[in-house]
Design a protein around this motif. Structure first.
Motif, PDB file in Angstrom:
ATOM      1  N   GLN A  20      74.910 -10.495 144.926  1.00 34.10           N
ATOM      2  CA  GLN A  20      75.786 -11.602 144.548  1.00 34.10           C
ATOM      3  C   GLN A  20      75.011 -12.906 144.377  1.00 34.10           C
ATOM      4  O   GLN A  20      75.338 -13.723 143.506  1.00 34.10           O
ATOM      5  N   GLU A  21      73.979 -13.113 145.196  1.00 31.75           N
ATOM      6  CA  GLU A  21      73.121 -14.287 145.033  1.00 31.75           C
ATOM      7  C   GLU A  21      72.437 -14.277 143.672  1.00 31.75           C
ATOM      8  O   GLU A  21      72.369 -15.306 142.977  1.00 31.75           O
ATOM      9  N   ILE A  22      71.915 -13.122 143.303  1.00 33.19           N
ATOM     10  CA  ILE A  22      71.230 -13.001 142.010  1.00 33.19           C
ATOM     11  C   ILE A  22      72.180 -13.325 140.868  1.00 33.19           C
ATOM     12  O   ILE A  22      71.865 -14.105 139.956  1.00 33.19           O
ATOM     13  N   LEU A  23      73.365 -12.728 140.909  1.00 29.71           N
ATOM     14  CA  LEU A  23      74.335 -12.956 139.841  1.00 29.71           C
ATOM     15  C   LEU A  23      74.756 -14.422 139.784  1.00 29.71           C
ATOM     16  O   LEU A  23      74.874 -15.002 138.697  1.00 29.71           O
ATOM     17  N   ALA A  24      74.968 -15.038 140.934  1.00 32.47           N
ATOM     18  CA  ALA A  24      75.412 -16.431 140.963  1.00 32.47           C
ATOM     19  C   ALA A  24      74.376 -17.383 140.408  1.00 32.47           C
ATOM     20  O   ALA A  24      74.715 -18.396 139.761  1.00 32.47           O
ATOM     21  N   ILE A  25      73.095 -17.062 140.627  1.00 29.00           N
ATOM     22  CA  ILE A  25      72.029 -17.969 140.205  1.00 29.00           C
ATOM     23  C   ILE A  25      71.540 -17.670 138.788  1.00 29.00           C
ATOM     24  O   ILE A  25      71.346 -18.572 137.979  1.00 29.00           O
ATOM     25  N   VAL A  26      71.335 -16.382 138.483  1.00 26.81           N
ATOM     26  CA  VAL A  26      70.767 -16.010 137.180  1.00 26.81           C
ATOM     27  C   VAL A  26      71.837 -15.911 136.105  1.00 26.81           C
ATOM     28  O   VAL A  26      71.590 -16.261 134.947  1.00 26.81           O
ATOM     29  N   LEU A  27      73.028 -15.468 136.477  1.00 24.79           N
ATOM     30  CA  LEU A  27      74.078 -15.257 135.478  1.00 24.79           C
ATOM     31  C   LEU A  27      75.414 -15.766 136.017  1.00 24.79           C
ATOM     32  O   LEU A  27      76.347 -14.997 136.256  1.00 24.79           O
ATOM     33  N   PRO A  28      75.532 -17.069 136.239  1.00 24.31           N
ATOM     34  CA  PRO A  28      76.743 -17.608 136.876  1.00 24.31           C
ATOM     35  C   PRO A  28      78.019 -17.297 136.106  1.00 24.31           C
ATOM     36  O   PRO A  28      79.087 -17.182 136.696  1.00 24.31           O
ATOM     37  N   GLY A  29      77.914 -17.138 134.802  1.00 24.18           N
ATOM     38  CA  GLY A  29      79.105 -16.832 134.012  1.00 24.18           C
ATOM     39  C   GLY A  29      79.694 -15.479 134.335  1.00 24.18           C
ATOM     40  O   GLY A  29      80.871 -15.220 134.077  1.00 24.18           O
ATOM     41  N   ALA A  30      78.880 -14.583 134.929  1.00 27.96           N
ATOM     42  CA  ALA A  30      79.374 -13.242 135.245  1.00 27.96           C
ATOM     43  C   ALA A  30      80.472 -13.299 136.283  1.00 27.96           C
ATOM     44  O   ALA A  30      81.391 -12.478 136.270  1.00 27.96           O
ATOM     45  N   ALA A  31      80.410 -14.236 137.202  1.00 28.58           N
ATOM     46  CA  ALA A  31      81.413 -14.336 138.245  1.00 28.58           C
ATOM     47  C   ALA A  31      82.781 -14.706 137.689  1.00 28.58           C
ATOM     48  O   ALA A  31      83.815 -14.434 138.287  1.00 28.58           O
ATOM     49  N   ARG A  32      82.794 -15.336 136.507  1.00 32.64           N
ATOM     50  CA  ARG A  32      84.060 -15.747 135.914  1.00 32.64           C
ATOM     51  C   ARG A  32      84.534 -14.804 134.838  1.00 32.64           C
ATOM     52  O   ARG A  32      85.569 -14.990 134.234  1.00 32.64           O
ATOM     53  N   ALA A  33      83.709 -13.721 134.566  1.00 34.70           N
ATOM     54  CA  ALA A  33      84.048 -12.811 133.479  1.00 34.70           C
ATOM     55  C   ALA A  33      85.205 -11.916 133.851  1.00 34.70           C
ATOM     56  O   ALA A  33      85.404 -11.591 134.998  1.00 34.70           O
TER      57      ALA A  33
ATOM     58  N   THR B  10      76.022  -7.847 123.774  1.00 32.14           N
ATOM     59  CA  THR B  10      77.445  -7.863 123.460  1.00 32.14           C
ATOM     60  C   THR B  10      78.075  -9.175 123.930  1.00 32.14           C
ATOM     61  O   THR B  10      78.896  -9.785 123.226  1.00 32.14           O
ATOM     62  N   ALA B  11      77.677  -9.607 125.122  1.00 31.29           N
ATOM     63  CA  ALA B  11      78.184 -10.878 125.641  1.00 31.29           C
ATOM     64  C   ALA B  11      77.780 -12.027 124.731  1.00 31.29           C
ATOM     65  O   ALA B  11      78.580 -12.941 124.461  1.00 31.29           O
ATOM     66  N   GLU B  12      76.545 -12.004 124.237  1.00 30.10           N
ATOM     67  CA  GLU B  12      76.084 -13.055 123.323  1.00 30.10           C
ATOM     68  C   GLU B  12      76.925 -13.061 122.055  1.00 30.10           C
ATOM     69  O   GLU B  12      77.348 -14.122 121.571  1.00 30.10           O
ATOM     70  N   ALA B  13      77.189 -11.868 121.513  1.00 31.49           N
ATOM     71  CA  ALA B  13      77.968 -11.770 120.283  1.00 31.49           C
ATOM     72  C   ALA B  13      79.389 -12.287 120.480  1.00 31.49           C
ATOM     73  O   ALA B  13      80.011 -12.813 119.545  1.00 31.49           O
TER      74      ALA B  13
ATOM     75  N   LEU C  53      77.589 -15.994 126.578  1.00 33.74           N
ATOM     76  CA  LEU C  53      76.336 -16.494 127.142  1.00 33.74           C
ATOM     77  C   LEU C  53      76.105 -17.933 126.685  1.00 33.74           C
ATOM     78  O   LEU C  53      76.549 -18.323 125.599  1.00 33.74           O
ATOM     79  N   PRO C  54      75.414 -18.719 127.490  1.00 30.31           N
ATOM     80  CA  PRO C  54      75.077 -20.076 127.053  1.00 30.31           C
ATOM     81  C   PRO C  54      74.277 -20.052 125.753  1.00 30.31           C
ATOM     82  O   PRO C  54      73.504 -19.118 125.498  1.00 30.31           O
ATOM     83  N   ALA C  55      74.480 -21.041 124.920  1.00 34.46           N
ATOM     84  CA  ALA C  55      73.766 -21.112 123.647  1.00 34.46           C
ATOM     85  C   ALA C  55      72.259 -21.079 123.887  1.00 34.46           C
ATOM     86  O   ALA C  55      71.752 -21.722 124.804  1.00 34.46           O
ATOM     87  N   GLY C  56      71.567 -20.310 123.061  1.00 34.87           N
ATOM     88  CA  GLY C  56      70.118 -20.217 123.166  1.00 34.87           C
ATOM     89  C   GLY C  56      69.618 -19.180 124.144  1.00 34.87           C
ATOM     90  O   GLY C  56      68.411 -19.015 124.299  1.00 34.87           O
ATOM     91  N   SER C  57      70.522 -18.482 124.807  1.00 31.08           N
ATOM     92  CA  SER C  57      70.105 -17.449 125.759  1.00 31.08           C
ATOM     93  C   SER C  57      69.455 -16.279 125.016  1.00 31.08           C
ATOM     94  O   SER C  57      69.864 -15.920 123.909  1.00 31.08           O
ATOM     95  N   ASP C  58      68.453 -15.687 125.627  1.00 31.11           N
ATOM     96  CA  ASP C  58      67.781 -14.507 125.085  1.00 31.11           C
ATOM     97  C   ASP C  58      68.229 -13.309 125.928  1.00 31.11           C
ATOM     98  O   ASP C  58      67.792 -13.162 127.076  1.00 31.11           O
ATOM     99  N   PRO C  59      69.114 -12.447 125.420  1.00 28.70           N
ATOM    100  CA  PRO C  59      69.630 -11.333 126.216  1.00 28.70           C
ATOM    101  C   PRO C  59      68.537 -10.424 126.779  1.00 28.70           C
ATOM    102  O   PRO C  59      68.645  -9.966 127.926  1.00 28.70           O
TER     103      PRO C  59
END
Length: 207
Positions: free
Chosen positions: A194-207, A149-152, A156-162
């Motif tokens: 929070q470490e995982i989210l910040a490193i693997v999915l940094p955009g989540a912190a700004r969502a 859904t985020a990709e749609a 998500l960054p371009a080229g990401s594989d959900p």
């Protein structure tokens, strides 16, 4: 016949309610024992003593320790699905929902004995003479759906594989909760999430 007489619960209904309550107490006691001692060291007597009952009361509902382990593990997944459903019903943006789901799940691993027991039983499943639910698949599917859904929505960054991103997130989370358990009895699990989210999915912190 009076209205009060008509509304009085039947004896069979009361018996069923007691059976449901007793089964829930047994599962809670079994979860506590499995979480604290592990499957091999836990006995039916341990479970009975934790709930203040006899072994016969436990055996009335569960044929053996294997059946208890299966029931606790199934409840583990029921609670994870319930948490995911509650998050999805909040109507959050998809990346915010991923953040909330992992954060909430981390707290459950710290605070919920059934969740702690289910995690330990999955690790010890080779010692259990019963088929346990396949771990991680349902949870990964939920995270994958949110990331698609985020990709749609272009979050998500371009080229990401959900699907790949979901696998990495779930792998990192379950690995981190295990390390947090072994090293710090999960006291630091919120920080690890929070470490995982910040490193693997940094955009989540700004969502």
């Amino acid at each position: 016949m009076s209205t009060r007489a008509r509304q009085k619960p039947a004896a069979s209904d009361l018996k069923q309610e007691r059976a449901i309550r007793t089964r829930a107490l047994i599962l809670d006691a079994a979860a506590r024992a499995f979480a604290d001692k592990g499957y091999p060291a836990t006995t039916i007597l341990d479970v009975a003593e934790l709930m203040g009952a006899t072994k016969g009361a436990v055996y009335f509902h569960f044929t053996n320790k294997n059946a208890l382990a299966v029931a606790v593990t199934e409840e583990f997944y029921v609670r994870l699905r319930s948490a995911a459903q509650e998050v999805q019903e909040q109507g959050l943006a998809p990346l915010a929902a991923v953040t909330e789901l992992l954060t909430r799940t981390g707290a459950m691993f710290r605070d919920d004995e059934v969740i702690r027991a289910g995690a330990r039983l999955q690790i010890e499943q080779s010692l259990i003479d019963a088929d346990l639910p396949t771990p991680f698949l349902g949870y990964t599917e939920i995270v994958t759906g949110l990331l698609r859904t985020a990709e749609a929505e272009g979050s998500l960054p371009a080229g990401s594989d959900p699907q790949a991103l979901a696998r990495v997130l779930v792998s990192a989370f379950f690995g981190a909760q295990h390390m947090s358990w072994v090293i710090n009895n999960r006291a630091d699990i919120a920080d690890r999430v929070q470490e995982i989210l910040a490193i693997v999915l940094p955009g989540a912190a700004r969502a």
